[in-house]
Design an enzyme around this catalytic site. Structure first.
Site, mmCIF file in Angstrom:
data_model
loop_
_atom_site.group_PDB
_atom_site.id
_atom_site.type_symbol
_atom_site.label_atom_id
_atom_site.label_comp_id
_atom_site.label_asym_id
_atom_site.label_seq_id
_atom_site.Cartn_x
_atom_site.Cartn_y
_atom_site.Cartn_z
ATOM 1 N N SER A 131 -0.076 -8.276 12.341
ATOM 2 C CA SER A 131 -0.762 -8.070 10.787
ATOM 3 C C SER A 131 0.314 -8.507 9.606
ATOM 4 C CB SER A 131 -1.637 -7.375 10.517
ATOM 5 O OG SER A 131 -1.599 -6.052 10.387
ATOM 6 N N HIS A 132 0.011 -9.062 8.440
ATOM 7 C CA HIS A 132 0.584 -8.819 7.319
ATOM 8 C C HIS A 132 1.321 -6.969 7.297
ATOM 9 C CE1 HIS A 132 1.225 -8.519 2.926
ATOM 10 N NE2 HIS A 132 2.240 -9.956 2.929
ATOM 11 N N ALA A 133 0.578 -6.036 6.924
ATOM 12 C CA ALA A 133 0.762 -4.912 6.204
ATOM 13 C C ALA A 133 1.845 -4.318 7.345
ATOM 14 C CB ALA A 133 -0.832 -4.086 6.392
#
Length: 107
Positions: A61-63
């Site tokens: 994921s981006h995070a």
């Protein structure tokens, strides 16, 4: 609460809920960014944050990716972080074990 470790580390600070893509919110250096998910719009806040906690997301994921790039403790996939914590809560993010604890509630 528990989640998946995206980048290890242990830090405490004040929760700042980020529920929109508006980066013009009060956000201090060292706040703990708590969001449903992150995206590139939030990079200025992520850079100021001490740690990232998200409701959703997996290891790609981006995070998770950004936390590894910036070397910030990050716990993802907590499911309920945005509903459990309030702005100003003092929390400990233990991204070595994937646990976030409330140290002091903001009343």
């Amino acid at each position: 609460i528990r989640g998946q470790i995206a980048y290890p580390g242990k830090i405490s600070g004040k929760v700042r809920l980020v529920l929109t893509n508006d980066i013009n919110i009060p956000f201090d250096e060292g706040d703990i960014l708590v969001a449903a998910t992150t995206n590139p719009t939030l990079i200025p806040l992520i850079k100021k944050s001490a740690a990232i906690v998200t409701d959703e997301g997996g290891i790609t994921s981006h995070a998770a990716i950004v936390s590894r790039e910036l070397k910030k403790p990050c716990v993802i996939g907590t499911k309920f972080a945005t509903h459990t914590f309030k702005n100003g809560d003092e929390v400990e993010v233990d991204a070595n074990s994937g646990i976030i604890k409330i140290l002091k509630r903001n009343e």
